[in-house]
Design an enzyme around this catalytic site. Structure first.
Site: not given
Length: 150
Positions: A25, A75, A136
């Site tokens: 990540c 986005h 998530e």
């Protein structure tokens, strides 16, 4: 009158990178987030009020969460403003990408802290934010509860 909790769910797509993290990540990647917002209050008892019987109109809650969270984070790519990714963030922004720089590590946990502040500031005084859940991935989520805050 009874105290009631109501929940509204939201979805948004957001990219991020975890600066200094020791796993995958640390790379720029994205998630299809699912946010559940639970508020608590007493239903309106005035029968002449157009919102009679509601704690809060689901549409009003949607407007708050959409304007504070979904419309901004959907986005977008979120970076800690102190990250070396800042050069990448600046370049992406120059090219028209939606970039959000925050003063925290953009984990689900810290995003919830940020979201809680933003939502609480917009709720009517008669309504309290009770809980947030940010999913998530299909198997991972973080939760924020008002009762856990000191």
């Amino acid at each position: 009158m009874s105290t009631i909790r109501i929940t509204k769910k939201f979805h948004f797509e957001t990219g991020h990178a975890l600066y200094g993290y020791d796993g995958k990540c640390r790379n720029v990647h994205g998630h299809s987030y699912k946010l559940s917002v639970t508020v608590i209050g007493t239903p309106i008892s005035n029968s002449t009020n157009v919102k009679y019987g509601m704690v809060i109109d689901f549409g009003d809650l949607k407007k708050i969460v959409a304007s504070e969270i979904v419309d901004k984070f959907d986005h977008a790519t979120v970076f800690n403003k102190n990250t070396p990714h800042i050069e990448l963030a600046n370049e992406l922004e120059k090219r028209g990408h939606n970039i959000i720089l925050v003063d925290y590590q953009p984990t689900s946990e810290m995003m919830l802290v940020d979201f809680a502040k933003k939502i609480k500031n917009r709720l009517p005084k008669t309504i309290k934010l009770h809980a947030l859940k940010l999913q998530e991935t299909g198997t991972s989520h973080a939760e924020w509860y008002a009762e856990d805050q000191y």
